[in-house]
Design a protein around this motif. Structure first.
Motif, PDB file in Angstrom:
ATOM      1  N   ALA A 195       0.862  -1.182   0.000  1.00 26.60           N
ATOM      2  CA  ALA A 195       0.000   0.000   0.000  1.00 26.60           C
ATOM      3  C   ALA A 195       0.904   1.239   0.000  1.00 26.60           C
ATOM      4  O   ALA A 195       2.095   1.146  -0.278  1.00 26.60           O
ATOM      5  CB  ALA A 195      -0.936  -0.025   1.200  1.00 26.60           C
ATOM      6  N   ASN A 196       0.331   2.396   0.325  1.00 21.65           N
ATOM      7  CA  ASN A 196       1.109   3.641   0.337  1.00 21.65           C
ATOM      8  C   ASN A 196       1.580   3.902   1.763  1.00 21.65           C
ATOM      9  O   ASN A 196       0.811   4.389   2.599  1.00 21.65           O
ATOM     10  CB  ASN A 196       0.247   4.790  -0.166  1.00 21.65           C
ATOM     11  N   PRO A 197       2.837   3.589   2.094  1.00 24.21           N
ATOM     12  CA  PRO A 197       3.288   3.753   3.481  1.00 24.21           C
ATOM     13  C   PRO A 197       3.262   5.198   3.953  1.00 24.21           C
ATOM     14  O   PRO A 197       2.911   5.469   5.109  1.00 24.21           O
ATOM     15  CB  PRO A 197       4.725   3.211   3.451  1.00 24.21           C
ATOM     16  N   LEU A 198       3.632   6.125   3.084  1.00 18.85           N
ATOM     17  CA  LEU A 198       3.686   7.523   3.487  1.00 18.85           C
ATOM     18  C   LEU A 198       2.299   8.049   3.800  1.00 18.85           C
ATOM     19  O   LEU A 198       2.088   8.710   4.830  1.00 18.85           O
ATOM     20  CB  LEU A 198       4.339   8.350   2.386  1.00 18.85           C
ATOM     21  N   LEU A 199       1.347   7.792   2.925  1.00 16.79           N
ATOM     22  CA  LEU A 199      -0.025   8.227   3.185  1.00 16.79           C
ATOM     23  C   LEU A 199      -0.563   7.600   4.464  1.00 16.79           C
ATOM     24  O   LEU A 199      -1.244   8.265   5.264  1.00 16.79           O
ATOM     25  CB  LEU A 199      -0.915   7.853   1.991  1.00 16.79           C
ATOM     26  N   THR A 200      -0.252   6.322   4.681  1.00 17.27           N
ATOM     27  CA  THR A 200      -0.752   5.637   5.874  1.00 17.27           C
ATOM     28  C   THR A 200      -0.168   6.258   7.141  1.00 17.27           C
ATOM     29  O   THR A 200      -0.893   6.491   8.122  1.00 17.27           O
ATOM     30  CB  THR A 200      -0.385   4.149   5.788  1.00 17.27           C
ATOM     31  N   ARG A 201       1.127   6.535   7.135  1.00 15.41           N
ATOM     32  CA  ARG A 201       1.755   7.108   8.338  1.00 15.41           C
ATOM     33  C   ARG A 201       1.218   8.508   8.633  1.00 15.41           C
ATOM     34  O   ARG A 201       0.878   8.823   9.784  1.00 15.41           O
ATOM     35  CB  ARG A 201       3.271   7.139   8.154  1.00 15.41           C
ATOM     36  N   VAL A 202       1.137   9.344   7.611  1.00 13.46           N
ATOM     37  CA  VAL A 202       0.645  10.708   7.834  1.00 13.46           C
ATOM     38  C   VAL A 202      -0.820  10.691   8.250  1.00 13.46           C
ATOM     39  O   VAL A 202      -1.233  11.466   9.135  1.00 13.46           O
ATOM     40  CB  VAL A 202       0.853  11.549   6.562  1.00 13.46           C
ATOM     41  N   ALA A 203      -1.609   9.825   7.645  1.00 17.79           N
ATOM     42  CA  ALA A 203      -3.018   9.734   8.039  1.00 17.79           C
ATOM     43  C   ALA A 203      -3.146   9.293   9.490  1.00 17.79           C
ATOM     44  O   ALA A 203      -4.059   9.747  10.213  1.00 17.79           O
ATOM     45  CB  ALA A 203      -3.748   8.759   7.115  1.00 17.79           C
ATOM     46  N   ALA A 204      -2.250   8.422   9.964  1.00 18.73           N
ATOM     47  CA  ALA A 204      -2.290   7.996  11.366  1.00 18.73           C
ATOM     48  C   ALA A 204      -2.006   9.169  12.301  1.00 18.73           C
ATOM     49  O   ALA A 204      -2.601   9.271  13.388  1.00 18.73           O
ATOM     50  CB  ALA A 204      -1.270   6.887  11.590  1.00 18.73           C
ATOM     51  N   TYR A 205      -1.096  10.071  11.885  1.00 21.48           N
ATOM     52  CA  TYR A 205      -0.812  11.231  12.726  1.00 21.48           C
ATOM     53  C   TYR A 205      -2.051  12.102  12.924  1.00 21.48           C
ATOM     54  O   TYR A 205      -2.226  12.705  13.988  1.00 21.48           O
ATOM     55  CB  TYR A 205       0.291  12.083  12.094  1.00 21.48           C
ATOM     56  N   TYR A 206      -2.906  12.161  11.918  1.00 26.58           N
ATOM     57  CA  TYR A 206      -4.024  13.115  11.955  1.00 26.58           C
ATOM     58  C   TYR A 206      -5.370  12.439  12.195  1.00 26.58           C
ATOM     59  O   TYR A 206      -6.381  13.129  12.243  1.00 26.58           O
ATOM     60  CB  TYR A 206      -4.099  13.867  10.616  1.00 26.58           C
ATOM     61  N   HIS A 207      -5.417  11.127  12.351  1.00 26.72           N
ATOM     62  CA  HIS A 207      -6.716  10.462  12.360  1.00 26.72           C
ATOM     63  C   HIS A 207      -7.558  10.819  13.585  1.00 26.72           C
ATOM     64  O   HIS A 207      -8.788  10.743  13.533  1.00 26.72           O
ATOM     65  CB  HIS A 207      -6.530   8.943  12.258  1.00 26.72           C
ATOM     66  N   ASP A 208      -6.930  11.209  14.684  1.00 27.14           N
ATOM     67  CA  ASP A 208      -7.690  11.515  15.908  1.00 27.14           C
ATOM     68  C   ASP A 208      -7.594  12.989  16.297  1.00 27.14           C
ATOM     69  O   ASP A 208      -7.741  13.323  17.476  1.00 27.14           O
ATOM     70  CB  ASP A 208      -7.172  10.660  17.071  1.00 27.14           C
ATOM     71  N   ILE A 209      -7.362  13.865  15.330  1.00 24.39           N
ATOM     72  CA  ILE A 209      -7.236  15.285  15.696  1.00 24.39           C
ATOM     73  C   ILE A 209      -8.558  15.849  16.200  1.00 24.39           C
ATOM     74  O   ILE A 209      -8.575  16.901  16.860  1.00 24.39           O
ATOM     75  CB  ILE A 209      -6.743  16.121  14.501  1.00 24.39           C
ATOM     76  N   GLY A 210      -9.657  15.176  15.938  1.00 22.78           N
ATOM     77  CA  GLY A 210     -10.946  15.646  16.448  1.00 22.78           C
ATOM     78  C   GLY A 210     -11.035  15.587  17.959  1.00 22.78           C
ATOM     79  O   GLY A 210     -11.896  16.254  18.560  1.00 22.78           O
ATOM     80  N   LYS A 211     -10.166  14.822  18.616  1.00 22.13           N
ATOM     81  CA  LYS A 211     -10.192  14.732  20.076  1.00 22.13           C
ATOM     82  C   LYS A 211      -9.664  15.999  20.737  1.00 22.13           C
ATOM     83  O   LYS A 211      -9.747  16.132  21.967  1.00 22.13           O
ATOM     84  CB  LYS A 211      -9.373  13.524  20.525  1.00 22.13           C
ATOM     85  N   ILE A 212      -9.129  16.907  19.925  1.00 17.88           N
ATOM     86  CA  ILE A 212      -8.677  18.188  20.490  1.00 17.88           C
ATOM     87  C   ILE A 212      -9.843  18.951  21.094  1.00 17.88           C
ATOM     88  O   ILE A 212      -9.683  19.672  22.089  1.00 17.88           O
ATOM     89  CB  ILE A 212      -7.983  19.020  19.388  1.00 17.88           C
ATOM     90  N   LYS A 213     -11.030  18.799  20.521  1.00 16.24           N
ATOM     91  CA  LYS A 213     -12.193  19.557  20.993  1.00 16.24           C
ATOM     92  C   LYS A 213     -12.590  19.155  22.419  1.00 16.24           C
ATOM     93  O   LYS A 213     -12.938  20.008  23.234  1.00 16.24           O
ATOM     94  CB  LYS A 213     -13.373  19.319  20.046  1.00 16.24           C
ATOM     95  N   LYS A 214     -12.525  17.847  22.754  1.00 12.94           N
ATOM     96  CA  LYS A 214     -12.922  17.358  24.095  1.00 12.94           C
ATOM     97  C   LYS A 214     -11.890  16.332  24.546  1.00 12.94           C
ATOM     98  O   LYS A 214     -12.197  15.142  24.672  1.00 12.94           O
ATOM     99  CB  LYS A 214     -14.311  16.739  24.050  1.00 12.94           C
ATOM    100  N   PRO A 215     -10.675  16.738  24.810  1.00 14.94           N
ATOM    101  CA  PRO A 215      -9.614  15.758  25.093  1.00 14.94           C
ATOM    102  C   PRO A 215      -9.836  14.958  26.369  1.00 14.94           C
ATOM    103  O   PRO A 215      -9.485  13.781  26.434  1.00 14.94           O
ATOM    104  CB  PRO A 215      -8.363  16.627  25.184  1.00 14.94           C
ATOM    105  N   LEU A 216     -10.429  15.539  27.410  1.00 16.91           N
ATOM    106  CA  LEU A 216     -10.555  14.854  28.688  1.00 16.91           C
ATOM    107  C   LEU A 216     -11.621  13.784  28.682  1.00 16.91           C
ATOM    108  O   LEU A 216     -11.724  13.001  29.631  1.00 16.91           O
ATOM    109  CB  LEU A 216     -10.860  15.882  29.781  1.00 16.91           C
ATOM    110  N   TYR A 217     -12.415  13.717  27.648  1.00 18.07           N
ATOM    111  CA  TYR A 217     -13.434  12.674  27.560  1.00 18.07           C
ATOM    112  C   TYR A 217     -12.873  11.399  26.930  1.00 18.07           C
ATOM    113  O   TYR A 217     -13.628  10.453  26.676  1.00 18.07           O
ATOM    114  CB  TYR A 217     -14.630  13.161  26.753  1.00 18.07           C
ATOM    115  N   PHE A 218     -11.567  11.381  26.670  1.00 15.13           N
ATOM    116  CA  PHE A 218     -10.914  10.199  26.125  1.00 15.13           C
ATOM    117  C   PHE A 218      -9.855   9.752  27.117  1.00 15.13           C
ATOM    118  O   PHE A 218      -9.033  10.562  27.579  1.00 15.13           O
ATOM    119  CB  PHE A 218     -10.305  10.514  24.757  1.00 15.13           C
ATOM    120  N   ILE A 219      -9.885   8.477  27.465  1.00 10.69           N
ATOM    121  CA  ILE A 219      -9.169   7.961  28.620  1.00 10.69           C
ATOM    122  C   ILE A 219      -7.676   8.191  28.555  1.00 10.69           C
ATOM    123  O   ILE A 219      -7.019   8.383  29.581  1.00 10.69           O
ATOM    124  CB  ILE A 219      -9.480   6.448  28.777  1.00 10.69           C
ATOM    125  N   GLU A 220      -7.093   8.225  27.300  1.00 13.38           N
ATOM    126  CA  GLU A 220      -5.643   8.378  27.203  1.00 13.38           C
ATOM    127  C   GLU A 220      -5.188   9.773  27.613  1.00 13.38           C
ATOM    128  O   GLU A 220      -3.996   9.991  27.850  1.00 13.38           O
ATOM    129  CB  GLU A 220      -5.165   8.069  25.784  1.00 13.38           C
TER     130      GLU A 220
END
Length: 803
Positions: A558-583
């Motif tokens: 597959a496309n390793p570069l696209l996969t790695r960069v997408a992993a960096y940004y896949h959970d950026i939506g948790k910035i809005k309510k970070p404390l509601y996620f256990i990590e």
């Protein structure tokens, strides 16, 4: 490898998986109709067909040439003036046709004899006839109107039968000669050439007969002198007889204008146009020289040689061929090549590159013609090899994929061959160079990759030019060295143009190329720095997911570069309510303990929508936005779903499972599916109390199986073989992450001091508690902290819907 007991379940889902992929392909068919295809073919026709160069057109001799002009091709130039002159000469040399009536003189003599004989016979009855009636009868016999003054001399003519015979004998030598109406005109025609044809038989007359030709006036004068020889005839009677002879005298040699014109037209038609040859590369005019009439003809011929090819017939041919070529390639690829699934944006991009490519080629051809005129020692066709033909295929490969780049190179090379005069060798040159360029930028993760590809294109062009040169049967010459130099330059120019064009394509068409992904992979990007500060647990989780997904992408091509960069940004939506996620809780109290299960599910699912909004705000590109939207698919948040069912009153309300699922869509690409799998595996790996290799392998197998059975992979192109490679890759990375270290022992005296201090502190604490409350029991030993943490983590994973 997946466990044997899981294979049956996986194989049972194969039909569903295949059906999902086919349904996806059907939905992703582009909705653009044939209008775009027709428009592209029409515009290509307008670009390809006109072949006239920038050749000035001088209309009057004496103009000063502003630059050197050489002929771009072999030409045959027609000289209209010389052709007209030769045809006029042929017309003038055509003999004048005359018709000769050999019986005209004899018939005229017989009529005169017959008329005089009848006159003598009627004079016997003159007494019994009315003078006017007798006059009418004579007019009828001679065919000539007679007056009373002319009638009376005839009546007085001697009644001698020999007069009629004598008159005929005297006039016969005159009437038997060829007689023409205008002797001067005949002599003028005779100087040009005369062809006499017998009127009755159509045979040609011996030209020596023309020596005896006389005019009509000369024949009358001779007839007058001959009539004077008749005895016993008065002058009045002579004049009357001369009038009768004049009326019977007709030209026997008559000019045939119609036949002459036909022969002249035939003679003109036999004269072919006068042509003179202009060789390719021949200097037509030089700068500063006066332009002559012949040079004007050559310049006009050069212009017309291009304009003649732009007729409706050739335009229709180019339109039909280009339309069929693009349509057949598109139709075949769409149904036989799995990776060729262009949407409306892709079709617009391909069309734009196609048209821009040929517009650049057309302009380059004009520039090459000008350079050829400026530098006469280099053939103008040599400059063509400096054109960056591989530019289009390289762009398509960077933006889309190898399959589309290959199809683009095929169509482009065929049409370039048509543009360059239906040249098969030029088609071969463009096709091979384009394929080398597309292959060279297949994983363009840094700018130097472009120039390395350009270097390979240049070297390939040089090898091709050597082969083509010798293939055409030409020996080694200086022009070959120029070709090699320009061919190498064309390869480097392709890299330079692509380097400057890629940012424009990314900006205009909103594509996320590998070069753009490298920029986004910078951990100092604003959105990633914000994630690191506001949600550090999610940030660390994303880094680990990127490592897992990238390794898996390499395992399944597959496309390793696209996969790695997408992993960096896949959970950026948790910035809005970070404390509601256990990590990100940092050991604080879980905020979901005070919320209803439906509200908790809503908060968890909202991070996908928030992530999409942030990605669009920061212009991350459609590929990353799609992966962010798809990385949870339609998975069930099982922990809160089970809690909602346990809290709900079965008789009052029914819990809808759809309220506790992510909104999807399911992963559409292999890269999105890898993010889903790596996300679940990385989170679950933190719950392992003793992460041995066997436990890691079992956890990975269980997660992949559950996700597959849930149907989350039905709409992507992952196969069972791919899942096997992904599982192996995850096992290898996680085993390396949870490696054991050697527990180095401390010195003995330090250990003894720690034990003694711990015992003293414990005794003091027990005594203090007992003195404060003698009846209070000591607390039971606390649970192992590691086991407690594992139990809490397991509950957290259930909240996320992983178990």
């Amino acid at each position: 490898m997946l466990k044997e007991e899981n294979n049956k379940s996986l194989l049972g889902r194969t039909a569903i998986f295949s059906g999902g992929v086919q349904g996806l392909r059907h939905r992703r068919q582009p909705h653009l109709g044939g209008w775009l295809l027709l428009l592209v073919a029409a515009l290509l026709t307008l670009i390809i067909v006109p072949k006239g160069g920038l050749i000035p057109d001088y209309y009057t001799p004496g103009d000063i040439a502003t630059r050197d002009i050489k002929s771009p091709r072999d030409l045959l130039v027609g000289d209209a003036l010389l052709t007209q002159s030769k045809r006029d000469e042929a017309t003038n040399n055509t003999p004048m046709v005359y018709d000769l009536d050999t019986t005209a003189g004899t018939q005229a003599i017989e009529r005169i004899r017959l008329g005089l004989g009848l006159l003598l016979e009627r004079k016997k009855d003159v007494e019994s006839l009315n003078p006017e009636d007798f006059l009418r009868q004579l007019e009828a016999d001679f065919g000539v109107p007679l007056t009373v003054e002319e009638f009376k001399p005839l009546l007085n003519l001697a009644l001698d039968q020999n007069i009629a015979v004598l008159t005929g004998d005297l006039l016969t030598p005159i009437f038997e000669r060829p007689i023409v109406a205008n002797l001067q005109a005949f002599e003028a025609d005779r100087s040009r050439g005369i062809l006499a044809i017998e009127r009755s038989g159509g045979d040609e007359i011996d030209p020596r007969l023309f020596e005896r030709t006389i005019g009509l006036n000369e024949a009358l004068l001779q007839a007058k002198s001959e009539l004077a020889l008749i005895p016993e005839i008065t002058s009045i009677q002579q004049q009357t007889l001369l009038k009768l002879v004049q009326q019977q005298l007709r030209p026997s040699l008559v000019f045939n204008q119609q036949e002459t014109e036909q022969r002249q037209l035939a003679a003109r038609g036999q004269i072919a146009p006068v042509l003179f040859q202009v060789k390719k590369g021949e200097m037509v005019v030089r700068e500063g020289e006066r332009v002559t009439a012949d040079q004007i003809l050559k310049l006009q011929a050069i212009r017309k040689s291009g304009l003649d090819n732009s007729g409706l017939q050739m335009a229709a041919g180019v339109l039909i061929c280009s339309l069929l070529l693009i349509y057949v390639v598109f139709y075949f690829s769409q149904r036989n090549i799995s990776k060729f699934r262009p949407d409306a944006r892709d079709l617009l991009f391909l069309s734009s590159v196609f048209l821009a490519m040929f517009l650049m080629l057309k302009i380059s051809i004009f520039i090459a013609a000008g350079m050829g005129n400026a530098f006469a020692y280099i053939d103008s066709s040599v400059y063509f090899y400096a054109i960056p033909f591989a530019l289009g295929a390289m762009l398509v490969r960077i933006v889309l994929n190898s399959e589309t780049a290959f199809l683009f190179a095929v169509c482009c090379s065929v049409l370039v061959g048509i543009l360059f005069g239906n040249s098969l060798l030029m088609t071969l040159y463009v096709l091979i160079g384009s394929l080398v360029g597309a292959h060279g930028v297949r994983h363009c993760q840094q700018r130097t990759t472009l120039y390395r590809a350009g270097l390979w294109i240049g070297l390939t062009n040089m090898a091709l030019l050597i082969g083509i040169h010798f293939l055409t049967g030409r020996s080694f010459e200086l022009q070959l060295l120029w070709k090699l130099g320009f061919g190498f330059f064309g390869g480097l120019a392709s890299a330079v143009f692509v380097n400057g064009t890629v940012p424009l394509v990314e900006s205009f068409f909103k594509y996320t190329t590998d070069i753009k992904l490298l920029e986004l992979a910078n951990m100092n990007a604003p959105i990633l720095r914000q994630l690191m500060i506001e949600a550090p647990g999610t940030y660390h989780h994303s880094i680990l997911v990127g490592n897992l997904a990238e390794a898996a992408a390499e395992a399944i091509n597959a496309n390793p570069l696209l996969t790695r960069v997408a992993a960096y940004y896949h959970d950026i939506g948790k910035i809005k309510k970070p404390l509601y996620f256990i990590e990100n809780s940092g050991g604080q109290r879980n905020k979901h303990d005070t919320l209803a299960p439906s509200m908790s599910a809503l908060i968890l699912t909202s991070h996908v929508k928030d992530g999409v909004d942030l990605a669009r705000e920061h212009k991350l590109g459609s590929e990353l936005i799609d992966i962010i939207q798809q990385h949870h698919g339609t998975a069930l948040i099982k922990f809160f779903y089970d809690r909602a069912k346990s809290q709900a009153d079965p008789g009052v309300q029914q819990v809808d499972e759809r309220d506790y699922r992510y909104h999807g869509p399911k992963p559409q690409t292999r890269e999105a599916a890898l993010i889903m799998l790596a996300d679940a595996v990385e989170a679950a790996s933190r719950t392992l109390t003793d992460p041995t290799r066997a436990r890691i392998q079992g956890m990975v197998q269980k997660l992949i199986k559950n996700i597959f059975i849930d149907g989350q992979l039905n709409e992507c192109d992952l196969t069972l073989k791919d899942l096997n490679f992904i599982a192996k890759s995850f096992n290898r990375i996680l085993s390396g992450s949870f490696h054991h270290r050697v527990d180095y022992p401390e010195p003995v005296h330090i250990v003894r001091e720690k034990i003694a201090n711990d015992e003293k502190a414990s005794v003091k604490e027990k005594a203090k508690i007992k003195s404060a409350n003698p009846d209070r029991k000591l607390p039971a030993p606390t649970q192992d902290p590691e086991a407690a943490t594992a139990e809490d983590s397991s509950k957290d994973l259930k909240r996320l819907g992983i178990f």
